[in-house]
Motif scaffolding. Structure first.
Motif, PDB file in Angstrom:
ATOM      1  N   ASP A  34       2.982 -27.380  -2.856  1.00 50.81           N
ATOM      2  CA  ASP A  34       3.232 -27.467  -4.209  1.00 50.81           C
ATOM      3  C   ASP A  34       3.887 -26.204  -4.653  1.00 50.81           C
ATOM      4  O   ASP A  34       4.870 -26.232  -5.215  1.00 50.81           O
ATOM      5  CB  ASP A  34       2.175 -27.495  -5.180  1.00 50.81           C
ATOM      6  CG  ASP A  34       1.461 -29.323  -4.742  1.00 50.81           C
ATOM      7  OD1 ASP A  34       2.046 -29.910  -4.074  1.00 50.81           O
ATOM      8  OD2 ASP A  34       0.335 -29.388  -5.183  1.00 50.81           O
ATOM      9  N   ARG A  35       3.226 -25.127  -3.972  1.00 45.52           N
ATOM     10  CA  ARG A  35       4.082 -23.817  -4.454  1.00 45.52           C
ATOM     11  C   ARG A  35       5.245 -23.567  -3.845  1.00 45.52           C
ATOM     12  O   ARG A  35       6.173 -22.979  -4.282  1.00 45.52           O
ATOM     13  CB  ARG A  35       2.886 -22.754  -3.692  1.00 45.52           C
ATOM     14  CG  ARG A  35       3.178 -21.139  -4.009  1.00 45.52           C
ATOM     15  CD  ARG A  35       2.162 -20.382  -3.736  1.00 45.52           C
ATOM     16  NE  ARG A  35       1.980 -20.541  -2.143  1.00 45.52           N
ATOM     17  CZ  ARG A  35       0.876 -21.068  -1.615  1.00 45.52           C
ATOM     18  NH1 ARG A  35      -0.100 -21.023  -2.622  1.00 45.52           N
ATOM     19  NH2 ARG A  35       0.512 -21.040  -0.430  1.00 45.52           N
ATOM     20  N   GLU A  36       5.288 -23.869  -2.374  1.00 40.39           N
ATOM     21  CA  GLU A  36       6.561 -23.734  -1.862  1.00 40.39           C
ATOM     22  C   GLU A  36       7.748 -24.624  -2.654  1.00 40.39           C
ATOM     23  O   GLU A  36       8.933 -24.158  -2.609  1.00 40.39           O
ATOM     24  CB  GLU A  36       6.549 -24.213  -0.540  1.00 40.39           C
ATOM     25  CG  GLU A  36       5.551 -23.251   0.410  1.00 40.39           C
ATOM     26  CD  GLU A  36       5.380 -23.525   1.896  1.00 40.39           C
ATOM     27  OE1 GLU A  36       6.030 -24.836   2.139  1.00 40.39           O
ATOM     28  OE2 GLU A  36       4.525 -23.164   2.372  1.00 40.39           O
ATOM     29  N   LEU A  37       7.168 -25.770  -2.873  1.00 43.84           N
ATOM     30  CA  LEU A  37       8.274 -26.581  -3.621  1.00 43.84           C
ATOM     31  C   LEU A  37       8.742 -25.792  -4.663  1.00 43.84           C
ATOM     32  O   LEU A  37      10.007 -25.937  -5.100  1.00 43.84           O
ATOM     33  CB  LEU A  37       7.833 -28.046  -3.820  1.00 43.84           C
ATOM     34  CG  LEU A  37       8.942 -28.989  -4.639  1.00 43.84           C
ATOM     35  CD1 LEU A  37       9.965 -29.299  -3.728  1.00 43.84           C
ATOM     36  CD2 LEU A  37       7.933 -30.260  -4.952  1.00 43.84           C
ATOM     37  N   PHE A  38       7.918 -25.543  -5.697  1.00 42.26           N
ATOM     38  CA  PHE A  38       8.123 -24.961  -6.979  1.00 42.26           C
ATOM     39  C   PHE A  38       9.190 -23.631  -6.835  1.00 42.26           C
ATOM     40  O   PHE A  38      10.213 -23.530  -7.603  1.00 42.26           O
ATOM     41  CB  PHE A  38       7.100 -24.406  -7.728  1.00 42.26           C
ATOM     42  CG  PHE A  38       7.415 -23.903  -8.995  1.00 42.26           C
ATOM     43  CD1 PHE A  38       7.542 -24.815 -10.189  1.00 42.26           C
ATOM     44  CD2 PHE A  38       7.103 -22.646  -9.533  1.00 42.26           C
ATOM     45  CE1 PHE A  38       7.827 -24.302 -11.354  1.00 42.26           C
ATOM     46  CE2 PHE A  38       7.560 -22.014 -10.546  1.00 42.26           C
ATOM     47  CZ  PHE A  38       7.781 -22.904 -11.569  1.00 42.26           C
ATOM     48  N   VAL A  39       8.820 -22.789  -5.668  1.00 41.95           N
ATOM     49  CA  VAL A  39       9.591 -21.772  -5.475  1.00 41.95           C
ATOM     50  C   VAL A  39      11.037 -21.890  -4.742  1.00 41.95           C
ATOM     51  O   VAL A  39      12.078 -21.534  -5.339  1.00 41.95           O
ATOM     52  CB  VAL A  39       8.738 -20.611  -4.664  1.00 41.95           C
ATOM     53  CG1 VAL A  39       9.862 -19.716  -3.938  1.00 41.95           C
ATOM     54  CG2 VAL A  39       7.691 -19.906  -5.050  1.00 41.95           C
ATOM     55  N   ASN A  40      10.971 -22.737  -3.941  1.00 37.83           N
ATOM     56  CA  ASN A  40      12.287 -22.881  -3.417  1.00 37.83           C
ATOM     57  C   ASN A  40      13.494 -24.124  -3.836  1.00 37.83           C
ATOM     58  O   ASN A  40      14.447 -24.011  -3.721  1.00 37.83           O
ATOM     59  CB  ASN A  40      11.740 -23.639  -1.869  1.00 37.83           C
ATOM     60  CG  ASN A  40      11.061 -22.808  -0.840  1.00 37.83           C
ATOM     61  OD1 ASN A  40      11.184 -21.649  -1.065  1.00 37.83           O
ATOM     62  ND2 ASN A  40      10.297 -23.098   0.007  1.00 37.83           N
ATOM     63  N   GLU A  41      12.639 -24.797  -4.523  1.00 40.01           N
ATOM     64  CA  GLU A  41      13.635 -25.877  -5.176  1.00 40.01           C
ATOM     65  C   GLU A  41      13.791 -25.697  -6.698  1.00 40.01           C
ATOM     66  O   GLU A  41      14.473 -26.356  -7.352  1.00 40.01           O
ATOM     67  CB  GLU A  41      13.104 -27.241  -4.905  1.00 40.01           C
ATOM     68  CG  GLU A  41      12.926 -27.535  -3.475  1.00 40.01           C
ATOM     69  CD  GLU A  41      14.249 -27.650  -2.921  1.00 40.01           C
ATOM     70  OE1 GLU A  41      15.281 -28.033  -3.560  1.00 40.01           O
ATOM     71  OE2 GLU A  41      14.404 -27.554  -1.878  1.00 40.01           O
ATOM     72  N   PHE A  42      12.953 -24.741  -7.167  1.00 46.39           N
ATOM     73  CA  PHE A  42      13.387 -24.258  -8.643  1.00 46.39           C
ATOM     74  C   PHE A  42      13.549 -22.783  -8.884  1.00 46.39           C
ATOM     75  O   PHE A  42      14.501 -22.363  -9.216  1.00 46.39           O
ATOM     76  CB  PHE A  42      11.955 -24.864  -9.609  1.00 46.39           C
ATOM     77  CG  PHE A  42      12.483 -24.761 -11.067  1.00 46.39           C
ATOM     78  CD1 PHE A  42      13.466 -25.297 -11.667  1.00 46.39           C
ATOM     79  CD2 PHE A  42      11.586 -23.960 -11.690  1.00 46.39           C
ATOM     80  CE1 PHE A  42      13.692 -25.045 -12.858  1.00 46.39           C
ATOM     81  CE2 PHE A  42      11.616 -23.706 -13.181  1.00 46.39           C
ATOM     82  CZ  PHE A  42      12.736 -24.258 -13.672  1.00 46.39           C
ATOM     83  N   LEU A  43      12.832 -21.932  -8.678  1.00 49.34           N
ATOM     84  CA  LEU A  43      12.463 -20.401  -9.056  1.00 49.34           C
ATOM     85  C   LEU A  43      13.934 -19.944  -8.445  1.00 49.34           C
ATOM     86  O   LEU A  43      14.629 -19.357  -9.060  1.00 49.34           O
ATOM     87  CB  LEU A  43      11.173 -19.767  -8.737  1.00 49.34           C
ATOM     88  CG  LEU A  43      10.043 -19.936  -9.844  1.00 49.34           C
ATOM     89  CD1 LEU A  43       8.829 -19.330  -9.364  1.00 49.34           C
ATOM     90  CD2 LEU A  43      10.659 -19.778 -11.238  1.00 49.34           C
ATOM     91  N   SER A  44      13.796 -20.093  -6.974  1.00 49.51           N
ATOM     92  CA  SER A  44      14.801 -19.412  -6.255  1.00 49.51           C
ATOM     93  C   SER A  44      16.282 -19.789  -6.600  1.00 49.51           C
ATOM     94  O   SER A  44      17.093 -18.971  -6.340  1.00 49.51           O
ATOM     95  CB  SER A  44      14.497 -19.519  -4.689  1.00 49.51           C
ATOM     96  OG  SER A  44      14.705 -20.792  -4.476  1.00 49.51           O
ATOM     97  N   ASP A  71      -1.056 -16.951  -5.933  1.00 45.88           N
ATOM     98  CA  ASP A  71      -0.328 -18.046  -5.519  1.00 45.88           C
ATOM     99  C   ASP A  71       1.282 -17.618  -5.358  1.00 45.88           C
ATOM    100  O   ASP A  71       1.874 -17.523  -4.256  1.00 45.88           O
ATOM    101  CB  ASP A  71      -0.094 -19.398  -6.520  1.00 45.88           C
ATOM    102  CG  ASP A  71      -1.334 -20.370  -6.226  1.00 45.88           C
ATOM    103  OD1 ASP A  71      -2.023 -20.051  -5.255  1.00 45.88           O
ATOM    104  OD2 ASP A  71      -1.455 -21.196  -7.041  1.00 45.88           O
ATOM    105  N   VAL A  72       1.864 -16.947  -6.487  1.00 48.01           N
ATOM    106  CA  VAL A  72       3.256 -16.559  -6.553  1.00 48.01           C
ATOM    107  C   VAL A  72       3.297 -15.380  -7.522  1.00 48.01           C
ATOM    108  O   VAL A  72       2.833 -15.299  -8.349  1.00 48.01           O
ATOM    109  CB  VAL A  72       4.154 -17.425  -6.994  1.00 48.01           C
ATOM    110  CG1 VAL A  72       5.583 -17.041  -6.739  1.00 48.01           C
ATOM    111  CG2 VAL A  72       4.062 -18.787  -6.246  1.00 48.01           C
ATOM    112  N   ALA A  73       3.563 -14.067  -6.731  1.00 46.10           N
ATOM    113  CA  ALA A  73       3.862 -13.050  -7.453  1.00 46.10           C
ATOM    114  C   ALA A  73       5.538 -12.636  -7.312  1.00 46.10           C
ATOM    115  O   ALA A  73       6.242 -12.845  -6.416  1.00 46.10           O
ATOM    116  CB  ALA A  73       3.127 -11.814  -6.896  1.00 46.10           C
ATOM    117  N   LEU A  74       6.127 -12.302  -8.556  1.00 44.29           N
ATOM    118  CA  LEU A  74       7.369 -12.074  -8.476  1.00 44.29           C
ATOM    119  C   LEU A  74       7.651 -10.422  -8.423  1.00 44.29           C
ATOM    120  O   LEU A  74       7.130  -9.642  -9.306  1.00 44.29           O
ATOM    121  CB  LEU A  74       7.991 -12.459  -9.992  1.00 44.29           C
ATOM    122  CG  LEU A  74       8.578 -13.964 -10.094  1.00 44.29           C
ATOM    123  CD1 LEU A  74       7.367 -14.963  -9.856  1.00 44.29           C
ATOM    124  CD2 LEU A  74       9.448 -14.275 -11.220  1.00 44.29           C
TER     125      LEU A  74
END
Length: 221
Positions: A34-44, A71-74
Motif C-alpha cells: 500500500d505504501r509503495e503504491l501511494f509513493v510510486n503511483e502518486f506522490l512521486s 512508513d514514509v518520510a519526505l
C-alpha cells in the motif's frame, strides 16, 4: 475548480484506485505494498523528483527521543540521512524531514496505529534557532499526514473523528481515497477537491520546511 483540472484529478484518482483494487485480496505481510503504491503511483508523479521518499526512524537534537518506524518520510533535497550499507531503512534527523506520512489500508480500523505514530513523531522537534528573547531554543514540529485507501463514509465523519483525537495524537492532515475526503486545521475537501486539497497542503508544508536552515552540528553534542 477549473474543469480541466477537475477532469485530470478524477482520472488520477480512478487510475490510482484501479491499481489498489487490482492488488486487493492478494497475500501481503504488511502494508508495504500500500505504501509503495501511494509513493510510486502518486506522490512521486505529482511532486518534483528532488524529494526523496524513505522509511525509517527519526531523532532530534533537542531530546533523547526517537520515533518508531515511519512508513514514509519526505526528505528535503540536500538533507543527509543514514542507511545501513545493505538496507533501505534510514535513520533521519528531524531537520531533514519535511513531513512524515502514515499509509493505511483502512483508517477506521487502524486509527489507533495512526495516533501512536503521530504521538511518537510529535514528541520530536526541529531545532530552528538557538535562542529567542527568553533564552530558549526555537523549535518546530514535524508535520504528520495520515493516508487511508478506505475509512469513514464522509468528510464530516472524518472531521469529527479527527477533532475528537487528542492534539498530541492528531495528525496535521488526513486523506481518504475511496470515499474521497481531506481534513486539516484550515482546509477541507471532498470528491475531486480532496486530492487537490492534499496536494496544496503538502506543497505548502514542503515549501515552509525547506526554508529552515539547520545546524546539524548540534547532533555532535
Amino acid at each position: 475548480m477549473h474543469p480541466i483540472l477537475k477532469e485530470r484529478l478524477e482520472a488520477v484518482r480512478s487510475s490510482f484506485l484501479a491499481h489498489y483494487s487490482g492488488g486487493s485480496g492478494l497475500p501481503k505481510p504488511s502494508n508495504g505494498k500500500d505504501r509503495e503504491l501511494f509513493v510510486n503511483e502518486f506522490l512521486s508523479k505529482v511532486f518534483p523528483p528532488d524529494i526523496r521518499y524513505v522509511g525509517g526512524a527519526i531523532i532530534d537534537s533537542v531530546s533523547a527521543e526517537r520515533s518508531g518506524q515511519i512508513d514514509v518520510a519526505l526528505l528535503l533535497p540536500s538533507a543527509p540521512s543514514f542507511a545501513m550499507p545493505a538496507g533501505d531503512e534510514r535513520l533521519m534527523m528531524a531537520e531533514s524531514v519535511a513531513a512524515a506520512i502514515e499509509v493505511k489500508s483502512n483508517l477506521s480500523t487502524d486509527w489507533n496505529g495512526v495516533k501512536s505514530t503521530t504521538r511518537q513523531v510529535k514528541q520530536l522537534q526541529k531545532h530552528v534557532k538557538d535562542l529567542d528573547s527568553d533564552g530558549k531554543c526555537i523549535v518546530a514540529p514535524i508535520p504528520v499526514y495520515a493516508i487511508g485507501y478506505k475509512g469513514w463514509k464522509s468528510v464530516w465523519t472524518l472531521k469529527e473523528k479527527w477533532e475528537e483525537t487528542p492534539k498530541e495524537e492528531r495528525p496535521d492532515a488526513v486523506l481518504m481515497i475511496e470515499n474521497p475526503a481531506f481534513v486539516s486545521a484550515n482546509l477541507m475537501g471532498e470528491n475531486e477537491a480532496e486530492l487537490f486539497a492534499f496536494i496544496s497542503h503538502l506543497s505548502q508544508t514542503i515549501k515552509a520546511h525547506s526554508a529552515i536552515e539547520a545546524d546539524l552540528s548540534r547532533y555532535i553534542g
